[in-house]
Scaffold this active site. Structure first.
Site, mmCIF file in Angstrom:
data_model
loop_
_atom_site.group_PDB
_atom_site.id
_atom_site.type_symbol
_atom_site.label_atom_id
_atom_site.label_comp_id
_atom_site.label_asym_id
_atom_site.label_seq_id
_atom_site.Cartn_x
_atom_site.Cartn_y
_atom_site.Cartn_z
ATOM 1 N N SER A 64 0.832 -1.196 0.000
ATOM 2 C CA SER A 64 0.000 0.000 0.000
ATOM 3 C C SER A 64 0.862 1.239 0.000
ATOM 4 O O SER A 64 1.979 1.253 0.514
ATOM 5 C CB SER A 64 -0.885 0.006 1.238
ATOM 6 O OG SER A 64 -0.053 0.202 2.369
ATOM 7 N N LYS A 65 0.280 2.264 -0.581
ATOM 8 C CA LYS A 65 0.936 3.558 -0.725
ATOM 9 C C LYS A 65 1.364 4.130 0.622
ATOM 10 O O LYS A 65 2.314 4.882 0.707
ATOM 11 C CB LYS A 65 -0.115 4.474 -1.376
ATOM 12 C CG LYS A 65 0.382 5.688 -1.996
ATOM 13 C CD LYS A 65 -0.433 6.081 -3.221
ATOM 14 C CE LYS A 65 -1.562 7.042 -2.878
ATOM 15 N NZ LYS A 65 -2.254 7.553 -4.043
#
Ligand code: GLU
Length: 500
Positions: A254-255
Site C-alpha cells: 500500500s501507498k
C-alpha cells in the site's frame, strides 16, 4: 492445431500507474511469449466517474518505460478492437439483452433507498451483504412494460440458490465457492453501461483470451464470471490468480507504507531493466547467484504453475541491490548517457538555472543550491525542523494535509502546488510563511532554498509524495484515527470560500 495462447493485462485508468500492474503485465507477457502467443492490453474504463485519459496515457507510458510491449492495444490497434471498453458499449448491451431474453438475467427496479435499507438490515442481522432477489419475481411482461415506460433499472445476473461452483485455478488447483455466497451481480447499470464483470467476460471471449492471469483480489469474482461464460455458451479461459504483492510486514502493498507508483521508481533513478528483473524475481524465485536476468531468460524460466502463493514481498532493499548491479554493469559512457537522460536534460537545467540565478554569488554555489532537485529521499530528521513557529502536531498536520490534497489533484503544476499549500494554511488558520518553512525543510532539506512551488513541480508528484512521507515518518507518522479526522477538514476551495 492447438489454439494460440493469448493473454492480456486490463488496467483501469483510475490513478497513477501501479507496480502491481507491471507485475501482472509481466506475468502475462512472459507467459504468452513462452508459448509463442500474443499479449494484449485492454483499457477497462467502465467506471466513467473515476477513469481519466491522463491516467490511461500514464499507464501506457509507464509500462512502455518498464520495457513491456503488447501485440494489440488501444495505441497499436489490432483485429479485436476497440481495446477501450468505453468504446464498446453497444457490444455489452447486446449480450445483456441476450442474457435477459434467455432468462439468465433480470431487471432490477429497486431504488437506492430500498437497497440501502436492505443492506442496513443485513448488517444488523450479521448476514452476508448481497442482493435479496426482490425483483426476481417480476414477470417478464411486467418487467418489459416498466422498462418501456422509462422506469430506471439495472440488469442483474441470476445465481443458483444452492450448490457449489468450483474454480480451477492454474496455481491454486480447485477452489470451491458456495453459490449461496455469490451476489446477483449488476451487469448493466441504469445508464446502460456495463459493469466490470460483464465487460470483462464479453471482452475476454471476443478477444479470444486463452489465459486470464490477474491479481488474487479478483478470485472472488471468478464464480460470477464462470456463470456468465456458461450462460452465454462460451468456453471459459484458463484462470490463474497471482498472489498479491506485500509490504515487508506482509500486509497488502500500500501507498501508505511503500511507494507503489511505477513513476516513483523511474524518478528515483531505478533502471527499468532492474525493476523488471525485480518483478520477475517475485514471479519466479531464483537461487542465489542466478538472480540477474533479462526478459528472454525470464521467459525461459517462468513456470506459473510453480509460483509460490505465499505473497511475494516487495523488498526495496533487494531492488536497490539489483539496481546497483545493473548500474555497475554499464559502461561509463552508458552510465553517463542514462543519467543525463534521467535528470539532466537541457530544458530542465535551463529552468533550474533560471530559479537559482538570483540566489547565487559564485558559480560554485549553483550545484549545491540545486542538489536537492537531483536527489531521491532526503535525510531529514525531527531536528531538521527545529526553529519552526509551529508545534509538532501542527507540522504533522500541515505535512499530511498537503500530501493528501496534492494526491487528490489531477495536475501537478506550480499553480496547483501553490493553491493546495496555501489552502492548507487557511484550513489550519496559520500564516503561510510559517508553514512554508516546514515545507521547505521537507522538500529541500533546508529552511531556505530555491522557490518552493517551482521546485516541487520540478521534483514531480512522486518524489514530493515520498519526501512528505519521509518528513512525516521523522515525526512518528500519522495514526489511522488522525488520518480520518484530518482528512475530514475541508479544503477552502470546497467550502465556497467560506473558510477564513
Ligand atoms: N480492470 C481490472 C483491474 O484493474 C482487471 C481485472 C482482470 O484482469 O480481470 O485490475
Amino acid at each position: 492445431m492447438t489454439t494460440p495462447v493469448r493473454t492480456r493485462v486490463a488496467p483501469s485508468p483510475t490513478g497513477d500507474p501501479h507496480v502491481g500492474t507491471a507485475y501482472v503485465a509481466l506475468a502475462n507477457y512472459a507467459f504468452a511469449k513462452k508459448h509463442g502467443g500474443d499479449f494484449l492490453l485492454r483499457i477497462e474504463d467502465t467506471d466513467q466517474a473515476r477513469s481519466t485519459p491522463e491516467s490511461e496515457r500514464a499507464i501506457l507510458a509507464a509500462l512502455h518505460w518498464a520495457g513491456l510491449s503488447w501485440d494489440e492495444g488501444p495505441d497499436v490497434g489490432g483485429p479485436h478492437g476497440p481495446y477501450r471498453q468505453s468504446e464498446r458499449s453497444a457490444i455489452y448491451k447486446r449480450y445483456s439483452d441476450e442474457l435477459l431474453a434467455n432468462g439468465h438475467a433480470f431487471r432490477c427496479f429497486c431504488t437506492p433507498e430500498r437497497l440501502d435499507a436492505m443492506r442496513a438490515a443485513q448488517r444488523a442481522a450479521g448476514t452476508p451483504q448481497k442482493y435479496d432477489g426482490h425483483c426476481l419475481a417480476i414477470p417478464p411482461e411486467e418487467s418489459e412494460r416498466r422498462a418501456a415506460s422509462g422506469e430506471p433499472y439495472v440488469v442483474r445476473m441470476k445465481v443458483p440458490e444452492s450448490g457449489v461452483c468450483v474454480v480451477h485455478d492454474l496455481a491454486r488447483g480447485d477452489v470451491p465457492f458456495e453459490y449461496a455466497t455469490v451476489d446477483m451481480q449488476v451487469l448493466l447499470k441504469s445508464d446502460g453501461l456495463p459493469t466490470y464483470h460483464l465487460a470483462n467476460v464479453v471482452d475476454d471471449h471476443l478477444m479470444e483470451i486463452t489465459h486470464v492471469i490477474r491479481g488474487e483480489e479478483w478470485m472472488s469474482s471468478a464464480p460470477k464470471h464462470l456463470l456468465l461464460y456458461g450462460y452465454l455458451g462460451w468456453e471459459p479461459p484458463v484462470l490463474m490468480h497471482l498472489p498479491l504483492l506485500r509490504n515487508p510486514d506482509k500486509s497488502k502493498l500500500s501507498k501508505r507504507k511503500n511507494p507503489t507508483g511505477i513513476l516513483f521508481y523511474e524518478r528515483m533513478g531505478y533502471l527499468p531493466e532492474a525493476l523488471l528483473n525485480f518483478l520477475g524475481l517475485l514471479l519466479a524465485h531464483a537461487p542465489e547467484g542466478q538472480e540477474i536476468f533479462g526478459l528472454p531468460e525470464f521467459i525461459e524460466r517462468l513456470d506459473l504453475s510453480k509460483i509460490s502463493l505465499g505473497g511475494p514481498v516487495f523488498d526495496i532493499g533487494k531492488l536497490d541491490w539489483l539496481n546497483g548491479q545493473y548500474l555497475r554493469a554499464l559502461s561509463t559512457d552508458e552510465l553517463l548517457a542514462r543519467t543525463m537522460a534521467w535528470g539532466f536534460e537541457r530544458d530542465r537545467l535551463v529552468r533550474i538555472a533560471e530559479l537559482a540565478q538570483s540566489r547565487v554569488e559564485r558559480l560554485s554555489d549553483l550545484a549545491p543550491a540545486a542538489g536537492f532537485l537531483f536527489a531521491g529521499r532526503l535525510a531529514v530528521t525531527k531536528e531538521s525542523f527545529a526553529g519552526a513557529k509551529l508545534g509538532d502536531d501542527e507540522m504533522r498536520k500541515a505535512l499530511a494535509l498537503a500530501m493528501w490534497r496534492l494526491d487528490a489533484e489531477r495536475a501537478f503544476e506550480k499553480e496547483t502546488v501553490e493553491r493546495v499549500l496555501k489552502g492548507v494554511g487557511e484550513t489550519l488558520g496559520k500564516k503561510f510563511r510559517d508553514l512554508a518553512r516546514v515545507y521547505y525543510v521537507a522538500m529541500t532539506g533546508s529552511p531556505t532554498s530555491l522557490p518552493l512551488f517551482d521546485s516541487m513541480e520540478l521534483l514531480g508528484r512522486d518524489i514530493v509524495r515520498e519526501r512528505f512521507r519521509v518528513a512525516l515518518a521523522a515525526f512518528g507518522g500519522v495514526s489511522g484515527k488522525e488520518q480520518k479526522e484530518w482528512q475530514a477538514l475541508q479544503a477552502p476551495d470546497q467550502t465556497n470560500g467560506a473558510a477564513a
